[in-house]
Enzyme design. Structure first.
Site, PDB file in Angstrom:
ATOM      1  N   SER A  73       0.825  -1.204   0.000  1.00 39.60           N
ATOM      2  CA  SER A  73       0.000   0.000   0.000  1.00 39.60           C
ATOM      3  C   SER A  73       0.862   1.258   0.000  1.00 39.60           C
ATOM      4  O   SER A  73       2.087   1.196   0.105  1.00 39.60           O
ATOM      5  CB  SER A  73      -0.924   0.014   1.228  1.00 39.60           C
ATOM      6  OG  SER A  73      -0.186   0.324   2.403  1.00 39.60           O
ATOM      7  N   SER A  75       0.728   3.708   2.271  1.00 37.77           N
ATOM      8  CA  SER A  75       0.665   4.376   3.576  1.00 37.77           C
ATOM      9  C   SER A  75       2.015   4.872   4.084  1.00 37.77           C
ATOM     10  O   SER A  75       2.051   5.754   4.944  1.00 37.77           O
ATOM     11  CB  SER A  75       0.048   3.441   4.618  1.00 37.77           C
ATOM     12  OG  SER A  75       0.920   2.378   4.938  1.00 37.77           O
ATOM     13  N   LYS A 130       4.463   0.720   9.905  1.00 39.32           N
ATOM     14  CA  LYS A 130       4.272   2.141  10.181  1.00 39.32           C
ATOM     15  C   LYS A 130       5.517   2.662  10.909  1.00 39.32           C
ATOM     16  O   LYS A 130       6.417   1.916  11.265  1.00 39.32           O
ATOM     17  CB  LYS A 130       3.044   2.387  11.071  1.00 39.32           C
ATOM     18  CG  LYS A 130       1.742   1.780  10.581  1.00 39.32           C
ATOM     19  CD  LYS A 130       1.200   2.439   9.351  1.00 39.32           C
ATOM     20  CE  LYS A 130      -0.102   1.782   8.907  1.00 39.32           C
ATOM     21  NZ  LYS A 130      -0.597   2.312   7.616  1.00 39.32           N
ATOM     22  N   SER A 220      -3.195   6.744   5.492  1.00 38.76           N
ATOM     23  CA  SER A 220      -2.679   5.750   6.433  1.00 38.76           C
ATOM     24  C   SER A 220      -3.719   5.410   7.501  1.00 38.76           C
ATOM     25  O   SER A 220      -4.263   6.291   8.166  1.00 38.76           O
ATOM     26  CB  SER A 220      -1.402   6.269   7.112  1.00 38.76           C
ATOM     27  OG  SER A 220      -0.949   5.357   8.093  1.00 38.76           O
TER      28      SER A 220
END
Length: 263
Positions: A73, A75, A130, A220
Site C-alpha cells: 500500500s 501508507s 508504520k 494511512s
C-alpha cells in the site's frame, strides 16, 4: 503470512522427526534385513533427509534474524513505495517465538522514528508497517497537518511537490515535508486541505504500547484510528529495501531503490 509461518514450522518439525526416528529406530533394522544387498531407503525418509536442513535454516533465519516483506500500500510513501521488497530485523525488539510471537529474550525496545512491522490488534493475521512516533507515557497530538509530542510542535520543512510513479502516481502533486522527529528526520506526504476528523485529536500512550503513524499522513490507517499498538504485536524493525517491482511503473523495476536503507 501467518499461515506460511505455520506451514514452515510444521514441515520443519515433521521432516526432522521422520529423519530422527529413522536414524534411531529403523535404519539399523533395514541394514540388518538387507544383509549383503543394497539398502533401500523409504521415499518419505529420503525426502525428509533432503528437505529438513533447508527448512531448518530458513526457519531460523526467518524467525530470528531477518524476514522479507512486500509493501502492498501507499501508507508509508515517500519512505516506502508500493512494490518495495524489504528486510526486517527480527531480533532488534527481542527474540520471539514463531507463530505466537511470544518474546523469550529481551534485547531492545522501539525507538522514536523506527519503521516497525507489526500485527495490528484488529487484524492479528496481517503484517502492517508504520513509523513509531509515540513511546510509552507520551502525549501525542495531531492537529491539521502537524504532529505534537508531549506538547511540543514538530518542525517541518517544505521540500516541494511529490512526483509519483507506478501505483503511487495518484500522489503526484501533494506536498513533501521534512518532519523533524527527534534525531530521526524523515519525509512525509501531506495533501493540503484534506483532514479526516477521525485522525485529529490527542492520545496518551499507555505503558507497554506505542503510537504508530504512516508517513503518507492522509492515506494511512494507523493509531489515530484504531488506538495504540501493544508491544506484544511487534514483529521487527525494517532496515533495507532489497528489491522493487511495480508492474504499473515504467520498466517495472526501480533499480535506484535496491539496497536503499530505511530511515
Amino acid at each position: 503470512m501467518k499461515w506460511f509461518e505455520i506451514a514452515l514450522v510444521v514441515l520443519t518439525f515433521a521432516t526432522g522427526i521422520i529423519w530422527l526416528l529413522d536414524r534411531l529406530l529403523f535404519a539399523r533394522r533395514r541394514r540388518e534385513a538387507a544383509g549383503l544387498l543394497e539398502e533401500k531407503e523409504p521415499l518419505v525418509v529420503d525426502y525428509a533427509r533432503a528437505f529438513f536442513p533447508v527448512l531448518f535454516v530458513v526457519l531460523i533465519l526467518r524467525s530470528f534474524v531477518a524476514e522479507p516483506f512486500r509493501i502492498p500500500s501507499s501508507s508509508m510513501m515517500p519512505t516506502l513505495l508500493i512494490g518495495d521488497f524489504i528486510l526486517v530485523n527480527k531480533f532488534t525488539y527481542g527474540i520471539r517465538l514463531p507463530i505466537n510471537n511470544r518474546k523469550v529474550i529481551a534485547l531492545g525496545e522501539p525507538q522514536r522514528g523506527d519503521v516497525a512491522v507489526f500485527r495490528p490488534p484488529h487484524h492479528p493475521d496481517q503484517d502492517w508497517i508504520k513509523r513509531v512516533v509515540g513511546l510509552p507515557g507520551d502525549l501525542v497530538a495531531f492537529e491539521g497537518d502537524t504532529l505534537y509530542i508531549n506538547g511540543e510542535r514538530l518542525d517541518y520543512q517544505l521540500l516541494g511537490q511529490y512526483e509519483g510513479r507506478g501505483r503511487g502516481r495518484d500522489m503526484t502533486g501533494v506536498a513533501v515535508l521534512r518532519e523533524a522527529l527527534g534525531d530521526r528526520p524523515h519525509d512525509v506526504l501531506e495533501s493540503t486541505g484534506v483532514h479526516d476528523p477521525r485522525g485529529q485529536g490527542e492520545w496518551r500512550v499507555p505503558e507497554g504500547h506505542y503510537f504508530v503513524m504512516g508517513d503518507n499522513r492522509d492515506r494511512s490507517d494507523d493509531s489515530r484510528f484504531w488506538g495504540t499498538l501493544p508491544e506484544s504485536q511487534l514483529r521487527g524493525k525494517a532496515f533495507l529495501v532489497w528489491m522493487n517491482f511495480d508492474s504499473s511503473a515504467p520498466g517495472w523495476v526501480d533499480w535506484s531503490r535496491i539496497g536503499k536503507g530505511i530511515q
